[in-house]
Write a protein that holds these residues in place. Structure first.
Motif, PDB file in Angstrom:
ATOM      1  N   ASN A 249     -14.634 -27.732  14.251  1.00 55.82           N
ATOM      2  CA  ASN A 249     -14.057 -28.097  15.478  1.00 55.82           C
ATOM      3  C   ASN A 249     -12.489 -27.634  15.391  1.00 55.82           C
ATOM      4  O   ASN A 249     -11.969 -27.028  16.436  1.00 55.82           O
ATOM      5  N   VAL A 250     -12.012 -27.684  14.160  1.00 55.53           N
ATOM      6  CA  VAL A 250     -10.534 -27.411  13.860  1.00 55.53           C
ATOM      7  C   VAL A 250     -10.424 -25.786  14.489  1.00 55.53           C
ATOM      8  O   VAL A 250      -9.506 -25.272  14.945  1.00 55.53           O
ATOM      9  N   ILE A 251     -11.396 -25.060  13.618  1.00 52.25           N
ATOM     10  CA  ILE A 251     -11.293 -23.535  13.883  1.00 52.25           C
ATOM     11  C   ILE A 251     -11.435 -23.089  15.467  1.00 52.25           C
ATOM     12  O   ILE A 251     -10.549 -22.135  15.816  1.00 52.25           O
ATOM     13  N   GLN A 252     -12.673 -23.551  15.964  1.00 52.58           N
ATOM     14  CA  GLN A 252     -12.910 -23.397  17.151  1.00 52.58           C
ATOM     15  C   GLN A 252     -11.941 -23.750  18.470  1.00 52.58           C
ATOM     16  O   GLN A 252     -11.446 -22.863  19.157  1.00 52.58           O
ATOM     17  N   ARG A 253     -11.307 -24.922  18.228  1.00 54.56           N
ATOM     18  CA  ARG A 253     -10.565 -25.085  19.077  1.00 54.56           C
ATOM     19  C   ARG A 253      -9.053 -24.497  19.134  1.00 54.56           C
ATOM     20  O   ARG A 253      -8.324 -24.306  19.855  1.00 54.56           O
ATOM     21  N   SER A 254      -8.617 -24.120  17.608  1.00 56.70           N
ATOM     22  CA  SER A 254      -7.490 -23.388  17.349  1.00 56.70           C
ATOM     23  C   SER A 254      -7.532 -21.856  18.440  1.00 56.70           C
ATOM     24  O   SER A 254      -6.767 -21.364  18.810  1.00 56.70           O
ATOM     25  N   GLU A 255      -8.838 -21.432  18.094  1.00 58.58           N
ATOM     26  CA  GLU A 255      -8.935 -20.083  18.656  1.00 58.58           C
ATOM     27  C   GLU A 255      -9.034 -20.256  20.256  1.00 58.58           C
ATOM     28  O   GLU A 255      -8.577 -19.331  21.085  1.00 58.58           O
ATOM     29  N   ALA A 256      -9.432 -21.403  20.594  1.00 64.32           N
ATOM     30  CA  ALA A 256      -9.530 -21.608  22.545  1.00 64.32           C
ATOM     31  C   ALA A 256      -8.187 -21.692  22.661  1.00 64.32           C
ATOM     32  O   ALA A 256      -7.957 -21.089  23.531  1.00 64.32           O
ATOM     33  N   TRP A 257      -7.264 -22.293  21.992  1.00 65.42           N
ATOM     34  CA  TRP A 257      -5.906 -22.525  22.382  1.00 65.42           C
ATOM     35  C   TRP A 257      -5.087 -21.253  22.296  1.00 65.42           C
ATOM     36  O   TRP A 257      -4.352 -20.858  23.420  1.00 65.42           O
ATOM     37  N   ALA A 258      -5.494 -20.497  21.492  1.00 67.66           N
ATOM     38  CA  ALA A 258      -4.738 -18.988  21.593  1.00 67.66           C
ATOM     39  C   ALA A 258      -5.445 -18.138  22.567  1.00 67.66           C
ATOM     40  O   ALA A 258      -4.511 -17.558  23.257  1.00 67.66           O
ATOM     41  N   SER A 259      -6.710 -18.409  23.036  1.00 71.52           N
ATOM     42  CA  SER A 259      -7.040 -17.564  24.055  1.00 71.52           C
ATOM     43  C   SER A 259      -6.721 -18.148  25.167  1.00 71.52           C
ATOM     44  O   SER A 259      -6.067 -17.239  26.192  1.00 71.52           O
ATOM     45  N   PHE A 260      -6.294 -19.513  25.571  1.00 71.15           N
ATOM     46  CA  PHE A 260      -5.982 -19.763  26.885  1.00 71.15           C
ATOM     47  C   PHE A 260      -4.624 -20.146  27.130  1.00 71.15           C
ATOM     48  O   PHE A 260      -4.243 -20.439  28.167  1.00 71.15           O
ATOM     49  N   ARG A 261      -3.578 -20.213  25.726  1.00 71.76           N
ATOM     50  CA  ARG A 261      -2.343 -20.639  25.938  1.00 71.76           C
ATOM     51  C   ARG A 261      -1.470 -19.666  26.869  1.00 71.76           C
ATOM     52  O   ARG A 261      -0.860 -20.073  27.590  1.00 71.76           O
ATOM     53  N   PRO A 262      -1.712 -18.395  26.682  1.00 76.34           N
ATOM     54  CA  PRO A 262      -0.734 -17.404  27.771  1.00 76.34           C
ATOM     55  C   PRO A 262      -1.332 -17.881  29.303  1.00 76.34           C
ATOM     56  O   PRO A 262      -0.128 -17.875  29.999  1.00 76.34           O
ATOM     57  N   TRP A 263      -2.461 -18.102  29.610  1.00 76.96           N
ATOM     58  CA  TRP A 263      -2.713 -18.552  31.038  1.00 76.96           C
ATOM     59  C   TRP A 263      -2.205 -20.050  31.270  1.00 76.96           C
ATOM     60  O   TRP A 263      -1.406 -19.921  32.287  1.00 76.96           O
TER      61      TRP A 263
END
Length: 388
Positions: A249-263
């Motif tokens: 959960n930590v890894i997946q959510r950290s990657e999701a934040w990196a994916s969606f943060r610019p938007w």
């Protein structure tokens, strides 16, 4: 009245090639896959805003069209694929034809719903944390999370790149295998090679008792087909499945934040509370937490190599329970999601293929048994499903 499986608005359809191995079949595509000339909605009203229309189809959409299948529409997804139970505040929650009044599972909920209803023959979904496997189990379908990296993700909205995969659903094993041969780019073996079947006792212990009892006869069928008996074992050390679930959960959510943060920084988009809350949690993760989680992933990968690279097949429940009813309060939905994550994390962390078999029911609702193999052994799992 619109079919809740499909995104609101006019149905997007495209003919397939005139001939091919999938000629005569119809498919739907989760609204994370690009279709040229049409917006990709990703389950959120603000995602398409300001984005140019796709100029080409996603690889998976093009692959099925070229094989002769016809696109019958784009399907509802949980917002930006961040959900495992299938609901969407903006586009609605697809129905579960196999368990009326219950959640379909997500985030590929619309694709599973369309296949389970018989509206299409097959459908594309994505699976990062379980979003093909879970709706397969809850809707009574064949579904696969392929080996990570096996199928190109071109033209698919990224969530967590080290977890994201493209999968598909079908109601019957023959159709599932036809689609698999196209998507995997290899023939599905006619014969099933003998192999030991590993029954993960710790994974079964996470499931409700009726689920365990419903799946044991399926385990016996698989073992009989493989012909080398069943070995009871544990997937991890005591308590390790919970550790794997938390750190995945930590890894997946950290990657999701990196994916969606610019938007998010640029557009301040609307989100349902549960999605906004999970993104806020991801934003708070520290580099030390992420590094620890990645070290735990290496332990899981070593365990997968030890268990599977000799040719064994691993059996676990796909989900710990059958489809939950609609209308549950958020704390209860969170508990359901957490329990699901304990069973879905092993394949996600290790990148191995996992196929859910729709061969059991508990309490009148479908429940899936998952078979897991070594990396690259996707076609072998499909051959087992077809042989059963």
């Amino acid at each position: 009245m619109r079919d809740e499986a499909f995104i609101p608005g006019p149905r997007l359809t495209l003919p397939g090639a005139g001939a091919g191995p999938l000629a005569g079949l119809s498919f739907a595509a989760k609204d994370l896959f690009d279709v040229a000339g049409h917006p990709t909605g990703a389950g959120n009203p603000d995602w398409p805003t300001g984005r140019p229309l796709p100029q080409r189809h996603a690889w998976a959409v093009q692959r099925l069209l070229d094989a002769g299948a016809a696109l019958a529409g784009k399907t509802v997804t949980c917002e930006v694929s961040l959900g495992i139970l299938g609901f969407n505040q903006f586009d609605g929650t697809p129905r579960n034809p196999a368990a009326p009044g219950c959640l379909p599972g997500g985030s590929s909920s619309g694709s599973a719903s369309a296949v389970a209803a018989g509206t299409v023959d097959t459908a594309l979904g994505t699976d990062s944390g379980g979003s093909v496997r879970v709706p397969s189990s809850l809707c009574g379908l064949y579904g696969i999370r392929p080996t990570h990296g096996r199928i190109p993700a071109d033209g698919m909205v990224a969530q967590a790149p080290s977890f994201d995969t493209t999968g598909w659903f079908a109601r019957d094993a023959a159709t599932f295998a036809r689609v698999a041969a196209v998507m995997l780019g290899e023939a599905i073996p006619e014969a099933v090679a003998p192999a030991p079947l590993l029954l993960a006792a710790d994974a079964f212990a996470l499931a409700d008792e009726p689920v365990q009892q419903a799946l044991l006869p399926v385990v016996e069928r698989v073992a009989g087909l493989l012909g080398k008996g069943t070995e009871r074992m544990t997937l991890g050390e005591p308590g390790e499945l919970a550790v794997w679930g938390a750190q995945r959960n930590v890894i997946q959510r950290s990657e999701a934040w990196a994916s969606f943060r610019p938007w998010i920084d640029a557009a301040n988009p609307r989100f349902a509370f549960n999605v906004a809350r999970n993104l806020a949690f991801a934003a708070s993760l520290t580099e030390a937490q992420i590094a620890l989680a990645r070290s735990v992933r290496e332990r899981a990968r070593a365990r997968a190599r030890l268990l599977l690279e000799g040719g064994a097949i691993l059996a676990i429940p796909t989900t710990p329970f059958t489809a939950p009813p609609l209308g549950l309060p958020l704390p209860e939905l969170d508990r359901c999601s957490e329990r699901i994550g304990l069973l879905c994390s092993f394949a996600g962390l290790t990148g191995v293929p996992q196929l859910s078999l729709p061969l059991a029911q508990a309490g009148g609702k479908p429940i899936g048994l998952s078979l897991i193999a070594a990396r690259g052994q996707d076609a072998r799992l499909v051959a087992i499903a077809r042989a059963l």
